[in-house]
Design an enzyme around this catalytic site. Sequence first.
Site, PDB file in Angstrom:
ATOM      1  NE  ARG A 190      -3.791   0.289   0.528  1.00 34.70           N
ATOM      2  CZ  ARG A 190      -4.816   0.100  -0.306  1.00 34.70           C
ATOM      3  NH1 ARG A 190      -5.001   0.926  -1.329  1.00 34.70           N
ATOM      4  NH2 ARG A 190      -5.625  -0.944  -0.143  1.00 34.70           N
ATOM      5  CD  GLN A 232      -8.865  -3.828  -6.392  1.00 31.68           C
ATOM      6  OE1 GLN A 232     -10.075  -3.966  -6.296  1.00 31.68           O
ATOM      7  NE2 GLN A 232      -8.174  -2.999  -5.629  1.00 31.68           N
ATOM      8  NE  ARG A 289      -2.245  -5.361  -6.558  1.00 35.64           N
ATOM      9  CZ  ARG A 289      -3.086  -4.789  -5.714  1.00 35.64           C
ATOM     10  NH1 ARG A 289      -2.796  -3.620  -5.177  1.00 35.64           N
ATOM     11  NH2 ARG A 289      -4.224  -5.376  -5.398  1.00 35.64           N
ATOM     12  CG  HIS A 338      -1.823   2.083  -7.809  1.00 37.33           C
ATOM     13  ND1 HIS A 338      -2.068   3.212  -7.052  1.00 37.33           N
ATOM     14  CD2 HIS A 338      -2.915   1.294  -7.654  1.00 37.33           C
ATOM     15  CE1 HIS A 338      -3.243   3.093  -6.464  1.00 37.33           C
ATOM     16  NE2 HIS A 338      -3.776   1.939  -6.811  1.00 37.33           N
ATOM     17  CG  ASP A 386     -11.313   5.289  -7.962  1.00 37.63           C
ATOM     18  OD1 ASP A 386     -10.454   5.416  -8.855  1.00 37.63           O
ATOM     19  OD2 ASP A 386     -11.610   4.179  -7.458  1.00 37.63           O
ATOM     20  CD  GLU A 391      -3.614   5.237  -9.309  1.00 34.75           C
ATOM     21  OE1 GLU A 391      -3.845   4.134  -9.853  1.00 34.75           O
ATOM     22  OE2 GLU A 391      -4.292   5.674  -8.357  1.00 34.75           O
TER      23      GLU A 391
END
Length: 323
Positions: A78, A102, A107, A191, A239, A297
């Site tokens: 995170r 997701q 990652r 990201h 978002d 991003e």
Amino acid sequence: MVGRANKPKELVSTPGLPPQATVTFSEDNSRVRAELPTGESVEVLLYGATVISWKDASGDEKLWLSDAAKLDGSRAVRGGIPVVFPVFSTAPDHPQTKDLPQHGFARTSRWEFLGKSTSESLVGKAANEPTVKLDFGLSSAAPGLDPKASAHWPFKFNLIYSVTLNQRSLTTSIVAANDDSAPFDCQVLMHTYLRVKDITNVEITGLASAPYFDKVDSANPHKTQPAEPAAATITGETDRVYTPAGDVTVAEGGVPRYRVTRENFGNVVVWNPWADKARAIPDFEPKHGFRNMLCVEPGAVAGWQSVESGDAFEGAQTITLLD
């Protein structure tokens, strides 16, 4: 390279040349750190090839990393700059990626460190200023690949991810090659969690008149950013998947801080969870940390990139410091 039994703990420059960047490894070989002779540094966790730190010469951190971020390979990190591939968010209606977790598996896989390049081995403008480039690799045959990848996305692929540090900028670039006999679809995203002092004082330019998909407003998601005012602000949970024409600049208190330049990335996701969403995310700490971060991003996520057999998708972002 990073797994060798007798691997050197530090890669140094050629004797007799001007001071060059140094590259060091953590004792457990879980991360790689590069530092320019002028003091700028970047640190990359091999789990996810995630950039977890980028500091200027004074030691000022430019990326936001959650205090509760897991850096032991137990889950995606995170904060920092996680790499999203081959799917952004989830895609239950897309046959190739419908069963992937997701943001895919890049990652959550352990990448291989492929080596470094410094200004002593580069050409052109980069050779005239302190520079270091770190290369990482992940393929369908890699031992560190997340098991969910081969189980739910059985294509042969090869990813090369490069992190290039200059005195005033950080560039992250990716090449996603299709080594399979069949074409595959993919989405790619950097990201990036930028660190800010106070999100309520942040202004974002470069988005005026850009169409965007608002993931917070399910009733009316397709929108266009107003031409006036020219700068967008964050006043609540945000978002959005923008398709802007050019560079995006982040200012704070009227002072430009970051410029984000894209290569072959048509989209920019702008994300901030705000108070309620931050409280609901288990690994988001401190809970008031939403005030000190802004995700800008770059990626190719509004649709799908079809990569033919033997072909590759390439994309990059450069974050330049302006203050």
